[in-house]
Scaffold this motif. Structure first.
Motif, PDB file in Angstrom:
ATOM      1  N   LEU A 159       0.827  -1.205   0.000  1.00  0.00           N
ATOM      2  CA  LEU A 159       0.000   0.000   0.000  1.00  0.00           C
ATOM      3  C   LEU A 159       0.865   1.261   0.000  1.00  0.00           C
ATOM      4  O   LEU A 159       0.558   2.244  -0.693  1.00  0.00           O
ATOM      5  CB  LEU A 159      -0.933   0.001   1.209  1.00  0.00           C
ATOM      6  N   ARG A 160       1.944   1.247   0.773  1.00  0.00           N
ATOM      7  CA  ARG A 160       2.838   2.400   0.815  1.00  0.00           C
ATOM      8  C   ARG A 160       3.507   2.631  -0.543  1.00  0.00           C
ATOM      9  O   ARG A 160       3.737   3.776  -0.953  1.00  0.00           O
ATOM     10  CB  ARG A 160       3.892   2.225   1.908  1.00  0.00           C
ATOM     11  N   ALA A 161       3.816   1.533  -1.241  1.00  0.00           N
ATOM     12  CA  ALA A 161       4.386   1.653  -2.585  1.00  0.00           C
ATOM     13  C   ALA A 161       3.389   2.309  -3.531  1.00  0.00           C
ATOM     14  O   ALA A 161       3.751   3.182  -4.337  1.00  0.00           O
ATOM     15  CB  ALA A 161       4.786   0.269  -3.098  1.00  0.00           C
ATOM     16  N   ASP A 162       2.131   1.906  -3.446  1.00  0.00           N
ATOM     17  CA  ASP A 162       1.095   2.503  -4.296  1.00  0.00           C
ATOM     18  C   ASP A 162       0.921   3.983  -3.971  1.00  0.00           C
ATOM     19  O   ASP A 162       0.706   4.807  -4.871  1.00  0.00           O
ATOM     20  CB  ASP A 162      -0.224   1.757  -4.116  1.00  0.00           C
ATOM     21  N   GLU A 163       1.019   4.347  -2.692  1.00  0.00           N
ATOM     22  CA  GLU A 163       0.914   5.746  -2.305  1.00  0.00           C
ATOM     23  C   GLU A 163       2.043   6.569  -2.919  1.00  0.00           C
ATOM     24  O   GLU A 163       1.825   7.698  -3.373  1.00  0.00           O
ATOM     25  CB  GLU A 163       0.952   5.868  -0.781  1.00  0.00           C
ATOM     26  N   ALA A 164       3.258   5.993  -2.930  1.00  0.00           N
ATOM     27  CA  ALA A 164       4.398   6.698  -3.523  1.00  0.00           C
ATOM     28  C   ALA A 164       4.169   6.938  -5.008  1.00  0.00           C
ATOM     29  O   ALA A 164       4.460   8.031  -5.533  1.00  0.00           O
ATOM     30  CB  ALA A 164       5.678   5.903  -3.297  1.00  0.00           C
ATOM     31  N   ALA A 165       3.643   5.926  -5.697  1.00  0.00           N
ATOM     32  CA  ALA A 165       3.385   6.075  -7.132  1.00  0.00           C
ATOM     33  C   ALA A 165       2.332   7.150  -7.387  1.00  0.00           C
ATOM     34  O   ALA A 165       2.470   7.981  -8.295  1.00  0.00           O
ATOM     35  CB  ALA A 165       2.951   4.742  -7.728  1.00  0.00           C
ATOM     36  N   MET A 166       1.267   7.149  -6.591  1.00  0.00           N
ATOM     37  CA  MET A 166       0.194   8.126  -6.781  1.00  0.00           C
ATOM     38  C   MET A 166       0.637   9.538  -6.414  1.00  0.00           C
ATOM     39  O   MET A 166       0.093  10.520  -6.921  1.00  0.00           O
ATOM     40  CB  MET A 166      -1.024   7.723  -5.949  1.00  0.00           C
ATOM     41  N   ALA A 167       1.651   9.619  -5.519  1.00  0.00           N
ATOM     42  CA  ALA A 167       2.146  10.925  -5.104  1.00  0.00           C
ATOM     43  C   ALA A 167       3.135  11.518  -6.096  1.00  0.00           C
ATOM     44  O   ALA A 167       3.629  12.630  -5.888  1.00  0.00           O
ATOM     45  CB  ALA A 167       2.793  10.827  -3.732  1.00  0.00           C
ATOM     46  N   GLY A 168       3.422  10.788  -7.169  1.00  0.00           N
ATOM     47  CA  GLY A 168       4.282  11.333  -8.208  1.00  0.00           C
ATOM     48  C   GLY A 168       5.601  10.620  -8.394  1.00  0.00           C
ATOM     49  O   GLY A 168       6.270  10.829  -9.411  1.00  0.00           O
ATOM     50  N   ASN A 169       6.016   9.803  -7.436  1.00  0.00           N
ATOM     51  CA  ASN A 169       7.279   9.073  -7.587  1.00  0.00           C
ATOM     52  C   ASN A 169       6.962   7.695  -8.163  1.00  0.00           C
ATOM     53  O   ASN A 169       6.959   6.684  -7.462  1.00  0.00           O
ATOM     54  CB  ASN A 169       7.994   8.953  -6.238  1.00  0.00           C
ATOM     55  N   ARG A 170       6.670   7.688  -9.470  1.00  0.00           N
ATOM     56  CA  ARG A 170       6.205   6.452 -10.113  1.00  0.00           C
ATOM     57  C   ARG A 170       7.287   5.376 -10.142  1.00  0.00           C
ATOM     58  O   ARG A 170       7.011   4.201  -9.908  1.00  0.00           O
ATOM     59  CB  ARG A 170       5.720   6.752 -11.528  1.00  0.00           C
ATOM     60  N   ALA A 171       8.527   5.775 -10.415  1.00  0.00           N
ATOM     61  CA  ALA A 171       9.605   4.779 -10.504  1.00  0.00           C
ATOM     62  C   ALA A 171       9.792   4.067  -9.171  1.00  0.00           C
ATOM     63  O   ALA A 171       9.860   2.832  -9.107  1.00  0.00           O
ATOM     64  CB  ALA A 171      10.899   5.446 -10.945  1.00  0.00           C
ATOM     65  N   LEU A 172       9.864   4.846  -8.083  1.00  0.00           N
ATOM     66  CA  LEU A 172      10.029   4.251  -6.762  1.00  0.00           C
ATOM     67  C   LEU A 172       8.817   3.401  -6.405  1.00  0.00           C
ATOM     68  O   LEU A 172       8.958   2.276  -5.919  1.00  0.00           O
ATOM     69  CB  LEU A 172      10.228   5.348  -5.715  1.00  0.00           C
ATOM     70  N   GLY A 173       7.621   3.933  -6.635  1.00  0.00           N
ATOM     71  CA  GLY A 173       6.411   3.211  -6.282  1.00  0.00           C
ATOM     72  C   GLY A 173       6.280   1.884  -7.002  1.00  0.00           C
ATOM     73  O   GLY A 173       5.948   0.865  -6.396  1.00  0.00           O
ATOM     74  N   HIS A 174       6.555   1.889  -8.306  1.00  0.00           N
ATOM     75  CA  HIS A 174       6.434   0.646  -9.075  1.00  0.00           C
ATOM     76  C   HIS A 174       7.497  -0.365  -8.663  1.00  0.00           C
ATOM     77  O   HIS A 174       7.231  -1.571  -8.598  1.00  0.00           O
ATOM     78  CB  HIS A 174       6.529   0.948 -10.563  1.00  0.00           C
ATOM     79  N   TYR A 175       8.708   0.126  -8.400  1.00  0.00           N
ATOM     80  CA  TYR A 175       9.783  -0.769  -7.954  1.00  0.00           C
ATOM     81  C   TYR A 175       9.426  -1.420  -6.620  1.00  0.00           C
ATOM     82  O   TYR A 175       9.539  -2.646  -6.450  1.00  0.00           O
ATOM     83  CB  TYR A 175      11.083   0.033  -7.829  1.00  0.00           C
ATOM     84  N   GLU A 176       8.966  -0.612  -5.682  1.00  0.00           N
ATOM     85  CA  GLU A 176       8.601  -1.142  -4.371  1.00  0.00           C
ATOM     86  C   GLU A 176       7.377  -2.059  -4.455  1.00  0.00           C
ATOM     87  O   GLU A 176       7.284  -3.046  -3.725  1.00  0.00           O
ATOM     88  CB  GLU A 176       8.330   0.007  -3.397  1.00  0.00           C
ATOM     89  N   HIS A 177       6.447  -1.732  -5.340  1.00  0.00           N
ATOM     90  CA  HIS A 177       5.266  -2.586  -5.499  1.00  0.00           C
ATOM     91  C   HIS A 177       5.672  -3.983  -5.957  1.00  0.00           C
ATOM     92  O   HIS A 177       5.149  -4.988  -5.450  1.00  0.00           O
ATOM     93  CB  HIS A 177       4.296  -1.958  -6.512  1.00  0.00           C
ATOM     94  N   ARG A 178       6.600  -4.054  -6.917  1.00  0.00           N
ATOM     95  CA  ARG A 178       7.069  -5.365  -7.389  1.00  0.00           C
ATOM     96  C   ARG A 178       7.740  -6.141  -6.258  1.00  0.00           C
ATOM     97  O   ARG A 178       7.500  -7.343  -6.079  1.00  0.00           O
ATOM     98  CB  ARG A 178       8.040  -5.190  -8.560  1.00  0.00           C
TER      99      ARG A 178
END
Length: 504
Positions: free
Chosen positions: A91-110
């Motif tokens: 969930l925190r990874a998805d929040e990062a992606a939605m907040a604009g840091n898509r690269a970090l969010g997608h990496y953490e989501h995986r």
């Protein structure tokens, strides 16, 4: 292409340990520490070892798992908490992606999705099945240890012997295997401990390199005992991790200390030691992967040169032992598991024989007896971290609590009718938790020192109030107190105070 074979053997030793954290706080110190280490180190390191075992590789390394950590990896409360933590990570990874840091969010989501699937498939019934699979496949040598990681040189000999024998029995109960080797907590040693080891069936244990005066090329029998001390080769070990340098501090690797405070994720790479957190460059997994390959090559070259040089120096094939905390791989050094997997493939390809400490013993990497002296792997390689002036109060507290617990248990023994007593068991359980080496370490290193002192005094308080009820003849109250403390500190349910040696 395989390089020319080099003489000797290389052994990697990993020490896996956390103090008892279950139900003792969550953030910033407490269960969060367990779940971070579990997700970042224990899950991926176990996966690395499974990958290598699936390729038919065996005798990869010696893996120490302390009983107190094993207890948490099997604890139903911790298992539920870990599952929740992994879901929250995604969930925190998805929040990062939605907040604009898509690269970090997608990496953490995986990463989170893979960890969650791994946990649900392999870990939901505890860590014991995971480690037992690797032990049974002979992928690893299991190293055991005393129950709750005491600094043994400062511990009463009766309690020292009890913690060790019960720790080995705990390993057999979990994994169907009794370790013949141990990681001595903090590599702490004082003369006479070799006799305790021999009596418990321990054949070898770890010390730090300076304890053997830097000559770690062979296992050394301790005095007139058959027990071998294996020393950590600091020249090779510090290549990876040292107080001042090592691979994890390279600019391309993920920065451990800088957080995105909204999500708790780590968005930056090291960049430079003098660069402030907000000014660090964003993390780039591809750049880090290139650095991993570079540092694998460097380490393999270092090991080859060390084996060749040391074998020539001593006139026979030499042993090189590199030893680290398991939590370095993934938790402290994000890319550590990648590096570990590649190194364990690359070493044999470079002509290096890889084996465990037990292999070294069986293959005759044994030298002359050594009069091993007081030592540890802490600062100064002496006992200052656990017995120095900053922790003098904890040393005195430990001595008081152990004396009180043993005196009370001895009195209870006179009144015992041979039936197991849960009050005696919990009194002993709280005493061993009170004298964990972690509390003094955390205070000396000023790492969550307040939490450490609170924990030491909390367990000491438990001992005092249970003992007071017992000696005051308030047996019903003692039972209620013991049951209450067991709800928080119910680790080692097989612990039985009747097995504690009586006074001499």
């Amino acid at each position: 292409m395989t390089d020319t074979a080099v003489p000797g053997q290389f052994t990697l030793v990993l020490h896996s340990h956390l103090p008892w954290l279950s139900r003792h706080g969550r953030w910033p110190v407490g269960e969060e520490w367990l779940y971070q280490s579990w997700a970042s180190s224990y899950l991926p390191v176990a996966q690395v070892l499974r990958n290598l075992a699936a390729e038919g590789r065996s005798h990869l390394l010696s893996l120490g798992i302390t009983p107190v950590l094993a207890a948490q990896l099997d604890d139903p409360h911790c298992l539920a908490g870990m599952h929740h933590w992994l879901g929250n990570w995604r969930l925190r990874a998805d929040e990062a992606a939605m907040a604009g840091n898509r690269a970090l969010g997608h990496y953490e989501h995986r990463l989170a999705t893979a960890a969650l699937a791994d946990f649900e498939q392999r870990w939901r019934h505890g860590g014991s099945p995971v480690w037992r699979e690797l032990i049974d496949a002979e992928a690893i040598e299991l190293l055991g240890g005393p129950l709750a990681h005491p600094f043994q040189p400062l511990l009463d000999s009766r309690l020292r012997s009890f913690e060790l024998t019960e720790g080995l029995a705990d390993a057999r109960q979990r994994w169907g295997h009794t370790p013949s080797g141990i990681w001595a907590p903090e590599c702490g040693f004082t003369p006479g401990m070799e006799a305790t080891y021999a009596a418990a069936g321990v054949t070898h244990f770890m010390v730090d390199g300076p304890a053997l005066r830097g000559d770690t090329t062979l296992g050394r029998p301790v005095r007139d005992s058959p027990v071998l001390a294996f020393g950590r080769d600091l020249q090779v070990s510090y290549r990876v991790w040292s107080p001042k340098s090592g691979y994890p501090g390279q600019p391309q690797y993920r920065d451990f200390h800088h957080y995105d405070h909204e999500t708790g994720l780590k968005p930056a790479r090291v960049t430079g030691k003098q660069v402030a957190g907000p000014d660090k460059a964003p993390y780039d997994p591809d750049l880090a992967a290139t650095a991993v390959r570079r540092d694998v090559e460097d380490f393999v070259r270092t090991v080859r040169e060390r084996l060749i040089g040391e074998s020539a120096r001593i006139g026979r094939p030499a042993l090189v032992v590199a030893a680290f905390d398991t939590e370095l791989f993934g938790h402290w050094w994000h890319e550590g598991p990648q590096w570990l997997e590649q190194v364990l493939r690359a070493l044999p390809e470079a002509g290096v024989t890889v084996g465990t400490l037990a292999d070294a013993r069986a293959r005759g990497y044994v030298g002359e007896p050594v009069p091993l002296a007081d030592s540890s792997w802490g600062s100064g390689k002496d006992w200052r971290v656990w017995a120095g002036e900053p922790v003098r109060d904890l040393v005195e507290l430990n001595a008081e609590i152990v004396r009180l617990a043993l005196d009370t248990l001895d009195k209870m023994r006179v009144q015992a009718d041979g039936v197991r007593d849960p009050v005696a068991d919990q009194l002993l359980r709280e005493a061993i938790l009170a004298v964990s080496s972690d509390w003094a370490f955390m205070v000396s290193k000023d790492s969550a020192a307040g939490y450490a002192r609170d924990r030491a005094h909390q367990h000491a308080h438990a001992v005092r109030e249970i003992a007071a009820a017992v000696t005051g003849g308030q047996l019903a109250k003692a039972g209620q107190l013991a049951a209450g403390w067991y709800a928080a500190d119910g680790l080692f349910p097989a612990l039985d105070a009747r097995r504690l040696e009586g006074p001499v």
